[in-house]
Design an enzyme around this catalytic site. Sequence first.
Site, mmCIF file in Angstrom:
data_model
loop_
_atom_site.group_PDB
_atom_site.id
_atom_site.type_symbol
_atom_site.label_atom_id
_atom_site.label_comp_id
_atom_site.label_asym_id
_atom_site.label_seq_id
_atom_site.Cartn_x
_atom_site.Cartn_y
_atom_site.Cartn_z
ATOM 1 N N TYR A 11 0.844 -1.191 0.000
ATOM 2 C CA TYR A 11 0.000 0.000 0.000
ATOM 3 C C TYR A 11 0.879 1.240 0.000
ATOM 4 O O TYR A 11 1.622 1.498 0.936
ATOM 5 C CB TYR A 11 -0.918 0.031 1.222
ATOM 6 C CG TYR A 11 -1.844 -1.157 1.373
ATOM 7 C CD1 TYR A 11 -2.220 -1.934 0.282
ATOM 8 C CD2 TYR A 11 -2.358 -1.492 2.626
ATOM 9 C CE1 TYR A 11 -3.071 -3.011 0.425
ATOM 10 C CE2 TYR A 11 -3.222 -2.572 2.779
ATOM 11 C CZ TYR A 11 -3.568 -3.329 1.683
ATOM 12 O OH TYR A 11 -4.411 -4.405 1.840
ATOM 13 N N SER A 37 -12.972 -5.269 2.390
ATOM 14 C CA SER A 37 -14.021 -4.635 1.578
ATOM 15 C C SER A 37 -15.410 -5.054 2.066
ATOM 16 O O SER A 37 -16.267 -5.455 1.275
ATOM 17 C CB SER A 37 -13.853 -4.983 0.092
ATOM 18 O OG SER A 37 -12.680 -4.427 -0.424
ATOM 19 N N PRO A 38 -15.667 -4.969 3.369
ATOM 20 C CA PRO A 38 -16.967 -5.399 3.895
ATOM 21 C C PRO A 38 -18.119 -4.493 3.486
ATOM 22 O O PRO A 38 -19.285 -4.875 3.644
ATOM 23 C CB PRO A 38 -16.757 -5.370 5.411
ATOM 24 C CG PRO A 38 -15.717 -4.323 5.618
ATOM 25 C CD PRO A 38 -14.790 -4.463 4.442
ATOM 26 N N LEU A 39 -17.786 -3.333 2.939
ATOM 27 C CA LEU A 39 -18.814 -2.416 2.434
ATOM 28 C C LEU A 39 -18.798 -2.355 0.908
ATOM 29 O O LEU A 39 -19.216 -1.362 0.311
ATOM 30 C CB LEU A 39 -18.614 -1.013 3.029
ATOM 31 C CG LEU A 39 -18.739 -0.941 4.553
ATOM 32 C CD1 LEU A 39 -18.436 0.457 5.063
ATOM 33 C CD2 LEU A 39 -20.133 -1.371 4.991
ATOM 34 N N GLY A 40 -18.332 -3.441 0.285
ATOM 35 C CA GLY A 40 -18.334 -3.484 -1.175
ATOM 36 C C GLY A 40 -17.549 -2.344 -1.790
ATOM 37 O O GLY A 40 -17.999 -1.712 -2.743
ATOM 38 N N ARG A 41 -16.356 -2.077 -1.225
ATOM 39 C CA ARG A 41 -15.501 -0.976 -1.702
ATOM 40 C C ARG A 41 -16.256 0.362 -1.687
ATOM 41 O O ARG A 41 -16.108 1.191 -2.576
ATOM 42 C CB ARG A 41 -14.950 -1.282 -3.092
ATOM 43 C CG ARG A 41 -14.214 -2.606 -3.150
ATOM 44 C CD ARG A 41 -13.468 -2.793 -4.452
ATOM 45 N NE ARG A 41 -12.872 -4.131 -4.512
ATOM 46 C CZ ARG A 41 -11.761 -4.516 -3.890
ATOM 47 N NH1 ARG A 41 -11.110 -3.648 -3.139
ATOM 48 N NH2 ARG A 41 -11.305 -5.751 -3.990
ATOM 49 N N PHE A 62 -19.468 0.776 -1.969
ATOM 50 C CA PHE A 62 -20.729 0.790 -2.710
ATOM 51 C C PHE A 62 -21.919 0.607 -1.785
ATOM 52 O O PHE A 62 -22.978 1.219 -1.991
ATOM 53 C CB PHE A 62 -20.705 -0.321 -3.768
ATOM 54 C CG PHE A 62 -21.545 -0.007 -4.976
ATOM 55 C CD1 PHE A 62 -21.283 1.100 -5.750
ATOM 56 C CD2 PHE A 62 -22.602 -0.825 -5.340
ATOM 57 C CE1 PHE A 62 -22.048 1.395 -6.877
ATOM 58 C CE2 PHE A 62 -23.376 -0.545 -6.462
ATOM 59 C CZ PHE A 62 -23.094 0.569 -7.230
#
Length: 324
Positions: free
Chosen positions: A54, A201-205, A207
């Site tokens: 990163y 990505s538990p929030l769909g990146r 979205f």
Amino acid sequence: MESRTLGSLTVSALGLGCMGMSEFYGTGDENESIATIRTFLDAGGTLLDTADMYGPFTNEMLVGTAIAGRRSDVVLATKFGNERRQDGSWVGINGRPDYVRSACDASLQRLGVDHIDLYYQHRVDKTVPIEDTVGAMAELVEAGKVRHLGLSEASAETIRRGHAVHPITALQTEYSLWEREPETKVFPVLEELGIGFVPYSPLGRGFLTGQLRSPDDFAPDDFRRHSPRFQGENFTRNLELVDRVKDLADEKQCSPAQLALAWLLAQGEHIVPIPGTKKRDRLNENLGATAVELSAEDLARLDELAPAGAAAGARYPHMNTIDT
């Protein structure tokens, strides 16, 4: 914040993903990012997630700056295996034992610590037997440089083979209301072997927050512009899923992000999501998910609203780096 257990490692029920503070999701603010990390720790959060790639490399330095003087408050997770050059160019996936050792030493220096609590292989190197890679990681445990081992985006077979060499504490893989593939492919082996699960990505990146309504919402350097799920007809179809989630969130008097995280927390005590953010207001919203209670009826409705396979488009432009 309540605690959960990944294998034999105790962590906060929610972690903090730090990737976006340095790269991939548009320009960040280092001071705000450091303040966000410290606010997370003040709230009782412990699990911080970073990786050498990163930035590249700068995210570990940022995290190291943020936790200076607070090492005992932190369960520090980082990763190796996605090898990049200083200029950001891509070298490839590297699981060779000599690289495992050198990558760990470099991460320790950047983070300014004498040990890493949870050290992941970021991606499986299909050219190197997993036994060799995990064997080198186990040597780091013996040397006191690492406390626990993890794998990321590893298949059930790879997990089983790696665990036979040295206990694997956690698997990190994308998982959310719009990415439920791990349920059938890896959850059974995690349960069998007593391995924790860390959904990235538990929030769909982003979205599933409901804040993204157009591809034009992304900064020019935001990698989501190139993700299949955020393009063309896929974007439109996925908005329908998000709006269904938002309707239920309105009924529950919480935000869509809080509902999505509460759903993940309800999937098992061995699951610790790591929503990423670089701003304190978003962090505080995410932390509010721990207070959202979902009934059996709520969970059944979410299964109906966002069933496995509901999301349109592949997770990455190129899926050949994923071990399946």
